[in-house]
Design a protein around this motif. Structure first.
Motif, PDB file in Angstrom:
ATOM      1  N   PRO A 100      28.439  -6.584 -56.604  1.00  0.00           N
ATOM      2  CA  PRO A 100      27.476  -6.348 -55.484  1.00  0.00           C
ATOM      3  C   PRO A 100      27.573  -5.111 -54.845  1.00  0.00           C
ATOM      4  O   PRO A 100      26.423  -4.767 -54.083  1.00  0.00           O
ATOM      5  CB  PRO A 100      28.126  -7.695 -54.477  1.00  0.00           C
ATOM      6  CG  PRO A 100      29.362  -7.864 -54.981  1.00  0.00           C
ATOM      7  CD  PRO A 100      29.497  -7.482 -56.413  1.00  0.00           C
ATOM      8  N   LYS A 101      28.688  -4.332 -54.939  1.00  0.00           N
ATOM      9  CA  LYS A 101      28.657  -2.988 -54.687  1.00  0.00           C
ATOM     10  C   LYS A 101      27.570  -2.040 -55.176  1.00  0.00           C
ATOM     11  O   LYS A 101      26.970  -1.267 -54.443  1.00  0.00           O
ATOM     12  CB  LYS A 101      30.015  -2.403 -54.839  1.00  0.00           C
ATOM     13  CG  LYS A 101      31.151  -2.984 -53.953  1.00  0.00           C
ATOM     14  CD  LYS A 101      32.468  -2.342 -54.332  1.00  0.00           C
ATOM     15  CE  LYS A 101      33.510  -2.900 -53.397  1.00  0.00           C
ATOM     16  NZ  LYS A 101      34.793  -2.326 -53.660  1.00  0.00           N
ATOM     17  N   ALA A 102      27.386  -2.434 -56.722  1.00  0.00           N
ATOM     18  CA  ALA A 102      26.399  -1.569 -57.399  1.00  0.00           C
ATOM     19  C   ALA A 102      24.991  -1.970 -56.919  1.00  0.00           C
ATOM     20  O   ALA A 102      23.962  -1.348 -57.055  1.00  0.00           O
ATOM     21  CB  ALA A 102      26.512  -1.844 -58.730  1.00  0.00           C
ATOM     22  N   ILE A 103      24.622  -3.513 -56.940  1.00  0.00           N
ATOM     23  CA  ILE A 103      23.452  -4.060 -56.741  1.00  0.00           C
ATOM     24  C   ILE A 103      23.673  -5.005 -55.527  1.00  0.00           C
ATOM     25  O   ILE A 103      23.800  -6.145 -55.770  1.00  0.00           O
ATOM     26  CB  ILE A 103      22.779  -4.496 -57.984  1.00  0.00           C
ATOM     27  CG1 ILE A 103      22.898  -3.594 -59.144  1.00  0.00           C
ATOM     28  CG2 ILE A 103      21.276  -4.817 -57.446  1.00  0.00           C
ATOM     29  CD1 ILE A 103      21.903  -2.486 -59.058  1.00  0.00           C
ATOM     30  N   PRO A 104      23.549  -4.583 -54.228  1.00  0.00           N
ATOM     31  CA  PRO A 104      23.800  -5.658 -53.051  1.00  0.00           C
ATOM     32  C   PRO A 104      22.770  -6.596 -53.220  1.00  0.00           C
ATOM     33  O   PRO A 104      23.219  -7.785 -52.598  1.00  0.00           O
ATOM     34  CB  PRO A 104      23.608  -4.598 -51.952  1.00  0.00           C
ATOM     35  CG  PRO A 104      23.818  -3.301 -52.485  1.00  0.00           C
ATOM     36  CD  PRO A 104      23.363  -3.025 -53.879  1.00  0.00           C
ATOM     37  N   GLN A 105      21.541  -6.320 -53.545  1.00  0.00           N
ATOM     38  CA  GLN A 105      20.413  -7.796 -53.573  1.00  0.00           C
ATOM     39  C   GLN A 105      21.017  -8.687 -54.521  1.00  0.00           C
ATOM     40  O   GLN A 105      20.305  -9.843 -54.201  1.00  0.00           O
ATOM     41  CB  GLN A 105      19.156  -7.171 -53.789  1.00  0.00           C
ATOM     42  CG  GLN A 105      18.646  -6.207 -52.594  1.00  0.00           C
ATOM     43  CD  GLN A 105      18.058  -7.036 -51.470  1.00  0.00           C
ATOM     44  OE1 GLN A 105      18.720  -8.055 -51.373  1.00  0.00           O
ATOM     45  NE2 GLN A 105      17.437  -6.512 -50.914  1.00  0.00           N
ATOM     46  N   MET A 106      21.766  -8.351 -55.467  1.00  0.00           N
ATOM     47  CA  MET A 106      22.240  -9.688 -56.330  1.00  0.00           C
ATOM     48  C   MET A 106      23.207 -10.371 -55.866  1.00  0.00           C
ATOM     49  O   MET A 106      23.936 -11.216 -56.681  1.00  0.00           O
ATOM     50  CB  MET A 106      22.163  -9.075 -57.819  1.00  0.00           C
ATOM     51  CG  MET A 106      21.013  -8.653 -58.452  1.00  0.00           C
ATOM     52  SD  MET A 106      19.797  -9.836 -58.675  1.00  0.00           S
ATOM     53  CE  MET A 106      18.601  -9.698 -57.280  1.00  0.00           C
ATOM     54  N   ALA A 107      23.875  -9.974 -54.786  1.00  0.00           N
ATOM     55  CA  ALA A 107      25.073 -10.547 -54.264  1.00  0.00           C
ATOM     56  C   ALA A 107      24.672 -12.037 -53.990  1.00  0.00           C
ATOM     57  O   ALA A 107      23.641 -12.261 -53.496  1.00  0.00           O
ATOM     58  CB  ALA A 107      25.539  -9.920 -53.059  1.00  0.00           C
ATOM     59  N   GLY A 108      25.675 -13.050 -54.240  1.00  0.00           N
ATOM     60  CA  GLY A 108      25.212 -14.459 -54.167  1.00  0.00           C
ATOM     61  C   GLY A 108      24.502 -15.099 -55.213  1.00  0.00           C
ATOM     62  O   GLY A 108      23.858 -16.190 -54.923  1.00  0.00           O
ATOM     63  N   SER A 109      24.205 -14.684 -56.424  1.00  0.00           N
ATOM     64  CA  SER A 109      23.724 -15.227 -57.385  1.00  0.00           C
ATOM     65  C   SER A 109      24.041 -16.553 -57.554  1.00  0.00           C
ATOM     66  O   SER A 109      23.253 -17.329 -57.991  1.00  0.00           O
ATOM     67  CB  SER A 109      23.574 -14.394 -58.445  1.00  0.00           C
ATOM     68  OG  SER A 109      22.757 -13.261 -58.366  1.00  0.00           O
TER      69      SER A 109
END
Length: 301
Positions: free
Chosen positions: A51-60
């Motif tokens: 999630p640090k790299a791609i925050p929008q994908m946190a919580g997949s």
């Protein structure tokens, strides 16, 4: 009935990963539900990356537990490593995808390793997937050009593609990440690849930065390609490729395919509703020309 074109809908993952405003789980899940209800049968629903790299994908993982699964729909996830694979498996992903690039510089910027190192990292994941009966799709970025290296030789794409297939990927998606491809470049690339790789194992993933995506997809049909990645409402970009705009809009691809006599199994009006929903939620313009034309027509009726 016409020949089937399989649409791989990447809007919920590739489309949303570059958005600057936060997107809640409920909105993502509802988008996925609308896509499935429109007849889309393959949806990339999330990505188990840092999630640090791609925050929008946190919580997949929460996304996977929030949408309503429909029979006959494949819900897949992008998995860069074993941790991502384990999370995808626990979340109930039907398939997973791994990704590399045909550019050394892009691979370093994207996943912080060389092409050879990225492929080596996938070996334990591919072994686990085979043992679990999990199908794995492979992505190759920058198949035509790279923001750091310039034009990419087709031979390099062939080498990476063969490596992914040899590992066990059932299909390779060819990504024109910065959208600089033209039909002539796609003809050159696909002519080489299909000498040794069956067209049935290849897909195209075109960004529309230079307005060439539909033309490139049309050219790909002539080489036997029958799988197309696209993103509802033309959502997308790439966090590691400055200036790369969205993927080709699914609505535009479906309209073209239906006009050519192909089948997709997708109801274009319901698909437009899905694109309109997410565009409104993001407070951004819908990038699909077909959607905008049909929405304008609806407004006058």
């Amino acid at each position: 009935m016409g020949e089937l074109i399989r649409i791989v809908e990447v809007g919920a993952r590739d489309g949303l990963q570059n958005e600057s405003r936060p997107i809640d789980i409920k909105t993502k899940a509802h988008l996925i539900n609308l896509l499935a209800m429109s007849g889309v049968r393959y949806i990339e629903a999330g990505s188990f990356v840092s999630p640090k790299a791609i925050p929008q994908m946190a919580g997949s993982d929460q996304v996977f537990s929030s949408f309503s699964r429909q029979s006959g729909v494949v819900y897949s996830a992008l998995t860069p490593n074993m941790r991502g694979y384990d999370l995808a498996l626990a979340s109930g992903a039907d398939e997973v995808a791994v990704f590399s690039a045909a550019s050394e510089a892009f691979n370093q910027r994207n996943i912080n390793c060389s092409i050879a190192e990225s492929l080596a990292r996938f070996e334990p994941l591919m072994g686990r997937a085979a043992a679990d009966g999990m199908r794995v799709r492979g992505y190759i970025s920058c198949v035509v050009g790279c923001p750091y290296e310039g034009l990419i030789e087709p031979q390099r794409v062939l080498e990476v593609g063969n490596s992914l297939l040899d590992m066990g990927c059932y299909e390779i998606s060819l990504g024109d990440t910065i959208g600089i491809g033209t039909p002539a470049r796609f003809d050159e690339l696909l002519y080489l690849l299909t000498q040794t790789i069956p067209a049935s194992k290849l897909a195209v993933h075109c960004h529309d930065t230079y307005g060439q995506a539909l033309a490139n997809i049309y050219a790909s049909l002539g080489h036997g390609i029958r799988v197309v990645d696209s993103s509802v409402a033309g959502l997308g970009g790439c966090p590691y490729a400055k200036g790369a705009t969205g993927n080709v809009a699914t609505e535009d691809v479906v309209y073209m395919m239906h006009g050519l006599g192909y089948e997709t199994g997708i109801n274009i009006d319901k698909l437009i509703d899905a694109g309109n929903f997410i565009s409104t939620a993001l407070e951004r313009d819908n990038s699909s020309r077909v959607a905008n034309a049909i929405l304008s027509k609806r407004a006058t009726q």
